[in-house]
Motif scaffolding. Structure first.
Motif, mmCIF file in Angstrom:
data_model
loop_
_atom_site.group_PDB
_atom_site.id
_atom_site.type_symbol
_atom_site.label_atom_id
_atom_site.label_comp_id
_atom_site.label_asym_id
_atom_site.label_seq_id
_atom_site.Cartn_x
_atom_site.Cartn_y
_atom_site.Cartn_z
ATOM 1 N N TYR A 12 0.832 -1.213 0.000
ATOM 2 C CA TYR A 12 0.000 0.000 0.000
ATOM 3 C C TYR A 12 0.860 1.255 0.000
ATOM 4 O O TYR A 12 0.593 2.204 -0.750
ATOM 5 C CB TYR A 12 -0.929 0.008 1.210
ATOM 6 C CG TYR A 12 -1.707 1.309 1.331
ATOM 7 C CD1 TYR A 12 -2.795 1.572 0.491
ATOM 8 C CD2 TYR A 12 -1.324 2.291 2.254
ATOM 9 C CE1 TYR A 12 -3.477 2.775 0.578
ATOM 10 C CE2 TYR A 12 -2.005 3.495 2.339
ATOM 11 C CZ TYR A 12 -3.085 3.730 1.498
ATOM 12 O OH TYR A 12 -3.757 4.922 1.580
ATOM 13 N N VAL A 284 -5.323 8.208 -2.565
ATOM 14 C CA VAL A 284 -5.706 7.111 -1.668
ATOM 15 C C VAL A 284 -6.515 6.068 -2.436
ATOM 16 O O VAL A 284 -6.269 4.862 -2.333
ATOM 17 C CB VAL A 284 -6.523 7.650 -0.474
ATOM 18 C CG1 VAL A 284 -6.987 6.496 0.417
ATOM 19 C CG2 VAL A 284 -5.698 8.641 0.334
ATOM 20 N N SER A 288 -5.259 2.209 -3.529
ATOM 21 C CA SER A 288 -5.998 1.071 -2.979
ATOM 22 C C SER A 288 -6.654 0.211 -4.055
ATOM 23 O O SER A 288 -6.719 -1.019 -3.930
ATOM 24 C CB SER A 288 -7.085 1.575 -2.021
ATOM 25 O OG SER A 288 -6.552 2.427 -1.045
ATOM 26 N N ALA A 311 -6.310 3.004 4.107
ATOM 27 C CA ALA A 311 -6.902 4.045 3.267
ATOM 28 C C ALA A 311 -7.680 5.057 4.104
ATOM 29 O O ALA A 311 -7.611 6.270 3.850
ATOM 30 C CB ALA A 311 -7.816 3.415 2.221
ATOM 31 N N PHE A 367 -12.750 8.587 -1.670
ATOM 32 C CA PHE A 367 -12.183 7.237 -1.560
ATOM 33 C C PHE A 367 -13.268 6.178 -1.693
ATOM 34 O O PHE A 367 -13.060 5.110 -2.294
ATOM 35 C CB PHE A 367 -11.444 7.048 -0.227
ATOM 36 C CG PHE A 367 -11.195 5.611 0.088
ATOM 37 C CD1 PHE A 367 -10.246 4.884 -0.634
ATOM 38 C CD2 PHE A 367 -11.947 4.948 1.060
ATOM 39 C CE1 PHE A 367 -10.045 3.531 -0.375
ATOM 40 C CE2 PHE A 367 -11.743 3.603 1.319
ATOM 41 C CZ PHE A 367 -10.785 2.894 0.598
#
Length: 436
Positions: A12, A284, A288, A311, A367
């Protein structure tokens, strides 16, 4: 890098660093353009830039529609042990069609578009001058989003970042050269942006000459069905970007109706700060999405939950940072983006602080659109994008000024809050179903 078995935190962080660098540097285009034009032409130039800004949103959203939509399906197919190149080929074709349509539209209807975006007689000429170079380069903007999405999903996020960095550096230098050194003003800003985008796309295309490249042209299977899948999957994130353009248009018209030119110039500052905040949120989501998509295809919910935790922490950090910095130095941003008049300096702090409250919630909602796309729930993702990007926001922008013109700046805070309630409820319910 093994997305299915490697350590989630390390994966990540690597993807986040690349996505953040790419998204943040991409915002340099509009930031440097606005700052240079604002100091060259003053507040009227700043107002012209905010009038033209929906063009960026529309073109980028088309690239995200085909690029991110195809990339999500591409990674899901790879998670199932397939190549996914049929999806890549189809997405490439869709991107080419979008580019052609947008190119023709901008060439034929530039003046009409600027009026639609909120131009007035005072700033129309400058807005058209800024847009002029883009008539020769519409595909560059659309393909940059397409290429960036597929590079991230083909395990080459670093190149996407390097490409945007290269284009951004040239744009900064080009703005100084064209705007001031060659005395081209706002026309020079547009020229620098177009040339920078050319550099970005050229660098990203080197991926196809690497040994690690797995993206190949392949016969398209089920073209009609898969075209619909690509568009439906990419629509939420694409709509997030195009909705930003629509909101800019509504804001422009409402500001002209209820307030004045000083407020419109301050709104140009807001647009650029918001671009930074949204780019952080995009990073983000973009970091992800490939990891979530491939693990979703491989049915590994525990790894998805771990990615989700990182995240959400990242989103919270961005939310607090941007809200705090605008509250502390509001006129620092005003001076950054223009040579302000006394009238602008007087109204800017209250406007910027009021609007920045929405930054506390914005990263989470953006997100969420990537998360639901990655787990193949585009319907939920689209509802989020539609609510915050058009339905709720537009209604609030129209209704709140009827009570008081100053409430215009709180519309996005109310919109983001209502959207976040839906996001939290839906995310909890879908995770509970997945864990059963």
């Amino acid at each position: 890098m093994d997305l299915l078995n490697g350590k989630i935190k390390s994966i990540y962080l690597k993807y986040f660093a690349a996505a953040f660098g790419s998204a943040f540097i991409a915002s340099i285009y509009s930031l440097v353009d606005l700052a240079m034009v604002g100091h060259y032409h003053g507040p009227v130039g700043t107002a012209a830039m905010v009038v033209a800004s929906p063009m960026w949103n529309i073109l980028y959203s088309l690239g995200m529609l085909s690029g991110l939509g195809g990339a999500v399906l591409y990674s899901t197919e790879k998670g199932k042990g397939k190549s996914g190149n049929s999806v890549f080929t189809l997405s490439l074709l869709i991107t080419a069609v979008f580019s052609l349509i947008a190119w023709i539209g901008l060439i034929l209807f530039d003046t009409e578009l600027m009026y639609l975006f909120g131009a007035t007689e005072e700033n129309l000429e400058l807005a058209l001058m800024y847009v002029k170079p883009f008539k020769f380069a519409v595909p560059l903007l659309i393909f940059s989003q397409f290429l960036s999405a597929f590079l991230r999903n083909d395990n080459d996020p670093g190149l996407a970042t390097a490409a945007v960095l290269g284009g951004g550096i040239f744009n900064v230098f080009g703005d100084w050269l064209f705007v001031f050194a060659l005395d081209m003003g706002i026309l020079g800003a547009g020229t620098a942006s177009v040339t920078g985008m050319l550099v970005t796309d050229a660098i990203m295309c080197t991926h196809f000459f690497k040994k690690k490249n797995t993206l190949k042209l392949e016969k398209i299977s089920k073209p009609l069905k898969n075209t619909l899948s690509v568009i439906v999957t990419g629509a939420p994130s694409a709509f997030t970007d195009i909705a930003m353009g629509i909101l800019n248009i509504i804001f422009n018209h409402q500001i002209v109706r209820y307030l004045n030119g000083d407020a419109l110039a301050v709104y140009a500052v807001i647009v650029n700060i918001s671009t930074f905040v949204q780019c952080c949120a995009y990073s983000v989501g973009q970091a992800s999405q490939p990891i979530i998509s491939i693990n979703y295809g491989a049915s590994k919910p525990k790894r998805i939950s771990e990615i989700l935790r990182y995240a959400l922490i990242s989103s919270a950090a961005f939310a607090l940072f941007w809200t705090a910095i605008v509250f502390i130095i509001p006129n620092g941003f005003t001076y950054l983006f223009m040579t302000p008049t006394d009238g602008v300096l007087k109204v800017a702090p209250s406007i910027l602080r009021a609007y920045s409250l929405s930054f506390l919630l914005l990263p989470f909602n953006i997100f969420a659109t990537y998360y639901f796309q990655a787990v193949l729930k585009p319907g939920v993702s689209f509802i989020i994008s539609l609510a915050r990007g058009l339905v709720l926001s537009s209604a609030l922008l129209i209704l709140l000024p009827l009570i008081s013109p100053s409430l215009l700046w709180y519309a996005m805070l109310v919109c983001e809050a209502l959207t976040l309630i839906y996001v939290i409820v839906t995310m909890r319910s879908t995770r509970m179903v997945a864990e059963k």
